[in-house]
Design a protein around this motif. Structure first.
Motif, mmCIF file in Angstrom:
data_model
loop_
_atom_site.group_PDB
_atom_site.id
_atom_site.type_symbol
_atom_site.label_atom_id
_atom_site.label_comp_id
_atom_site.label_asym_id
_atom_site.label_seq_id
_atom_site.Cartn_x
_atom_site.Cartn_y
_atom_site.Cartn_z
ATOM 1 N N GLU A 1 2.107 68.950 85.465
ATOM 2 C CA GLU A 1 3.076 69.943 85.010
ATOM 3 C C GLU A 1 3.074 70.145 83.503
ATOM 4 O O GLU A 1 4.005 70.744 82.951
ATOM 5 C CB GLU A 1 4.479 69.509 85.454
ATOM 6 N N ALA A 2 2.073 69.655 82.808
ATOM 7 C CA ALA A 2 2.050 69.782 81.351
ATOM 8 C C ALA A 2 1.899 71.239 80.940
ATOM 9 O O ALA A 2 1.139 72.000 81.541
ATOM 10 C CB ALA A 2 0.908 68.954 80.770
ATOM 11 N N ALA A 3 2.607 71.606 79.863
ATOM 12 C CA ALA A 3 2.545 72.970 79.320
ATOM 13 C C ALA A 3 2.104 72.899 77.861
ATOM 14 O O ALA A 3 2.429 71.952 77.139
ATOM 15 C CB ALA A 3 3.905 73.645 79.421
ATOM 16 N N ARG A 4 1.354 73.931 77.430
ATOM 17 C CA ARG A 4 0.884 73.985 76.044
ATOM 18 C C ARG A 4 2.076 74.149 75.102
ATOM 19 O O ARG A 4 2.977 74.968 75.346
ATOM 20 C CB ARG A 4 -0.100 75.151 75.883
ATOM 21 N N LEU A 5 2.089 73.361 74.023
ATOM 22 C CA LEU A 5 3.122 73.452 73.003
ATOM 23 C C LEU A 5 2.587 74.198 71.789
ATOM 24 O O LEU A 5 1.371 74.261 71.582
ATOM 25 C CB LEU A 5 3.583 72.050 72.590
ATOM 26 N N ASP A 6 3.496 74.750 70.981
ATOM 27 C CA ASP A 6 3.060 75.459 69.780
ATOM 28 C C ASP A 6 3.925 75.052 68.602
ATOM 29 O O ASP A 6 4.733 74.114 68.682
ATOM 30 C CB ASP A 6 3.064 76.973 69.992
ATOM 31 N N GLN A 7 3.749 75.764 67.503
ATOM 32 C CA GLN A 7 4.412 75.415 66.256
ATOM 33 C C GLN A 7 5.926 75.364 66.415
ATOM 34 O O GLN A 7 6.599 74.543 65.777
ATOM 35 C CB GLN A 7 4.018 76.432 65.187
ATOM 36 N N ALA A 8 6.466 76.206 67.261
ATOM 37 C CA ALA A 8 7.916 76.232 67.461
ATOM 38 C C ALA A 8 8.436 74.969 68.129
ATOM 39 O O ALA A 8 9.645 74.694 68.106
ATOM 40 C CB ALA A 8 8.294 77.456 68.303
ATOM 41 N N ASP A 9 7.533 74.173 68.711
ATOM 42 C CA ASP A 9 7.929 72.940 69.395
ATOM 43 C C ASP A 9 7.886 71.714 68.484
ATOM 44 O O ASP A 9 8.144 70.596 68.941
ATOM 45 C CB ASP A 9 7.015 72.687 70.595
ATOM 46 N N ALA A 10 7.563 71.904 67.206
ATOM 47 C CA ALA A 10 7.409 70.761 66.303
ATOM 48 C C ALA A 10 8.673 69.900 66.260
ATOM 49 O O ALA A 10 8.597 68.666 66.278
ATOM 50 C CB ALA A 10 7.022 71.231 64.912
ATOM 51 N N ARG A 11 9.833 70.522 66.201
ATOM 52 C CA ARG A 11 11.068 69.733 66.114
ATOM 53 C C ARG A 11 11.302 68.924 67.380
ATOM 54 O O ARG A 11 11.817 67.802 67.331
ATOM 55 C CB ARG A 11 12.261 70.634 65.799
ATOM 56 N N HIS A 12 10.894 69.460 68.539
ATOM 57 C CA HIS A 12 11.040 68.719 69.789
ATOM 58 C C HIS A 12 10.067 67.535 69.827
ATOM 59 O O HIS A 12 10.409 66.446 70.288
ATOM 60 C CB HIS A 12 10.784 69.640 70.979
ATOM 61 N N LEU A 13 8.859 67.753 69.330
ATOM 62 C CA LEU A 13 7.892 66.663 69.256
ATOM 63 C C LEU A 13 8.384 65.552 68.340
ATOM 64 O O LEU A 13 8.311 64.364 68.687
ATOM 65 C CB LEU A 13 6.543 67.199 68.751
ATOM 66 N N ASN A 14 8.903 65.920 67.182
ATOM 67 C CA ASN A 14 9.389 64.911 66.254
ATOM 68 C C ASN A 14 10.571 64.144 66.809
ATOM 69 O O ASN A 14 10.692 62.938 66.599
ATOM 70 C CB ASN A 14 9.721 65.554 64.911
ATOM 71 N N ARG A 15 11.418 64.819 67.541
ATOM 72 C CA ARG A 15 12.539 64.127 68.172
ATOM 73 C C ARG A 15 12.025 63.111 69.184
ATOM 74 O O ARG A 15 12.513 61.982 69.265
ATOM 75 C CB ARG A 15 13.466 65.138 68.851
ATOM 76 N N LEU A 16 11.020 63.492 69.963
ATOM 77 C CA LEU A 16 10.438 62.570 70.931
ATOM 78 C C LEU A 16 9.744 61.401 70.232
ATOM 79 O O LEU A 16 9.969 60.235 70.561
ATOM 80 C CB LEU A 16 9.436 63.310 71.818
ATOM 81 N N TYR A 17 8.907 61.685 69.257
ATOM 82 C CA TYR A 17 8.126 60.630 68.603
ATOM 83 C C TYR A 17 8.989 59.668 67.800
ATOM 84 O O TYR A 17 8.669 58.486 67.691
ATOM 85 C CB TYR A 17 7.071 61.248 67.691
ATOM 86 N N GLN A 18 10.093 60.125 67.254
ATOM 87 C CA GLN A 18 10.961 59.241 66.484
ATOM 88 C C GLN A 18 11.570 58.157 67.350
ATOM 89 O O GLN A 18 11.970 57.106 66.843
ATOM 90 C CB GLN A 18 12.051 60.057 65.788
ATOM 91 N N LEU A 19 11.608 58.372 68.653
ATOM 92 C CA LEU A 19 12.082 57.335 69.553
ATOM 93 C C LEU A 19 11.089 56.182 69.641
ATOM 94 O O LEU A 19 11.454 55.059 69.958
ATOM 95 C CB LEU A 19 12.297 57.904 70.969
ATOM 96 N N GLY A 20 9.818 56.490 69.327
ATOM 97 C CA GLY A 20 8.795 55.471 69.509
ATOM 98 C C GLY A 20 8.264 54.893 68.227
ATOM 99 O O GLY A 20 8.223 53.689 68.055
#
Length: 290
Positions: free
Chosen positions: A140-159
């Protein structure tokens, strides 16, 4: 009996270390250890080359060692390879970051210790997959783009408290899995070189609440499949002491290609540094306050 230091040995061998922007020279040397040098090779692509500095040590006119510094982040990533005495000459005379995160083979660590305090190693595995070896997992993976950067950072900051600029997400290839509007797993790229047909997967992470569901495999598969549109070989790094991650990547067809270490290194201050450093700081303060 006097003991010859590594720097003495380098001098006795008449090693010459100098900076270079000769891309073909760099590529020829990197290809002598192509799997270990895969990230550095990709950094010779037009998109990345301007962000790099290269030092090469020569003996009798032939290159024997290489150090690459990737500029713009701190600690700066550093790659070292080749003859230890040559590496020592380069970090003494040419490539001299104050603090770096270095990829290095164990045999070259003593060369770094001639100028740096070297922290404990993280044992790493470089894994590789080719088109013919790849075993994709559709999910179910979907391609992410520049607008998703804040969501990625929120996820990665957990790790691991990572930060990705918007432009890095836009320039790379990222895929993610969501639950509602929440991003819960993602994978992306460190570097892509269509010119050389090499790419590196990275930033693979699944939120702890959703682990054990195969989501890391799904997002890694999606990124790898996309990379094979422009590249022939895809690599990634994983800690050697992380069996679950190793198993995920092996299930997709990745295989262990080489082992190395990642270490944080801190430059040892010389007597000259201890004299000049305070003077530079004073001048800087005077300019700032003047």
């Amino acid at each position: 009996m006097a003991t010859m230091t590594r720097d003495d040995a380098a001098g006795a061998r008449r090693l010459e270390a100098r900076s270079t922007r000769d891309r073909e020279l760099v590529r020829r040397f990197l290809r002598t250890d192509e799997v270990f040098a895969a990230y550095a090779l990709a950094d010779t692509d037009d998109l990345e080359f301007a962000r790099t500095r290269w030092g090469v040590a020569f003996e009798a006119g032939e290159p024997v060692a290489l150090v690459m510094e990737y500029r713009g982040v701190s600690p700066q990533p550093l790659v070292v390879m080749g003859d230890p005495a040559g590496i020592s000459a380069i970090v003494r005379d040419t490539i001299r970051p104050r603090i770096s995160y270095v990829s290095v083979r164990q045999s070259a660590v003593p060369a770094l210790r001639t100028r740096y305090r070297v922290d404990a190693p993280a044992p790493m595995v470089r894994m590789l997959v080719t088109r013919s070896e790849f075993r994709p997992l559709v999910g179910e993976a979907a391609r992410l783009d520049q607008a998703d950067a804040r969501h990625l950072n929120r996820l990665y900051q957990l790790g691991f408290n990572a930060y990705l600029p918007d432009e890095a997400v836009g320039a790379g290839i990222y895929y993610g899995v969501r639950r509602g509007t929440r991003l819960i797993a993602a994978a992306g790229t460190h570097v892509i070189s269509p010119q050389l047909g090499i790419a590196a997967v990275g930033n693979v992470y699944t939120h702890r609440e959703y682990r054990g569901q195969g989501l890391g495999k799904v997002v890694t598969s999606a990124v790898t499949a996309e990379l094979f549109r422009s590249c022939d070989t895809v690599v990634l790094n994983v800690r050697a002491d992380n069996p679950p991650a190793l198993a995920v990547y092996r299930a997709l067809g990745y295989r262990t290609a080489t082992e190395f270490e990642e270490r944080l290194i801190h430059r040892e201050a010389s007597l000259w540094d201890s004299i000049v450093g305070p003077v530079r700081a004073l001048v800087s303060d005077l300019r700032r306050n003047g």
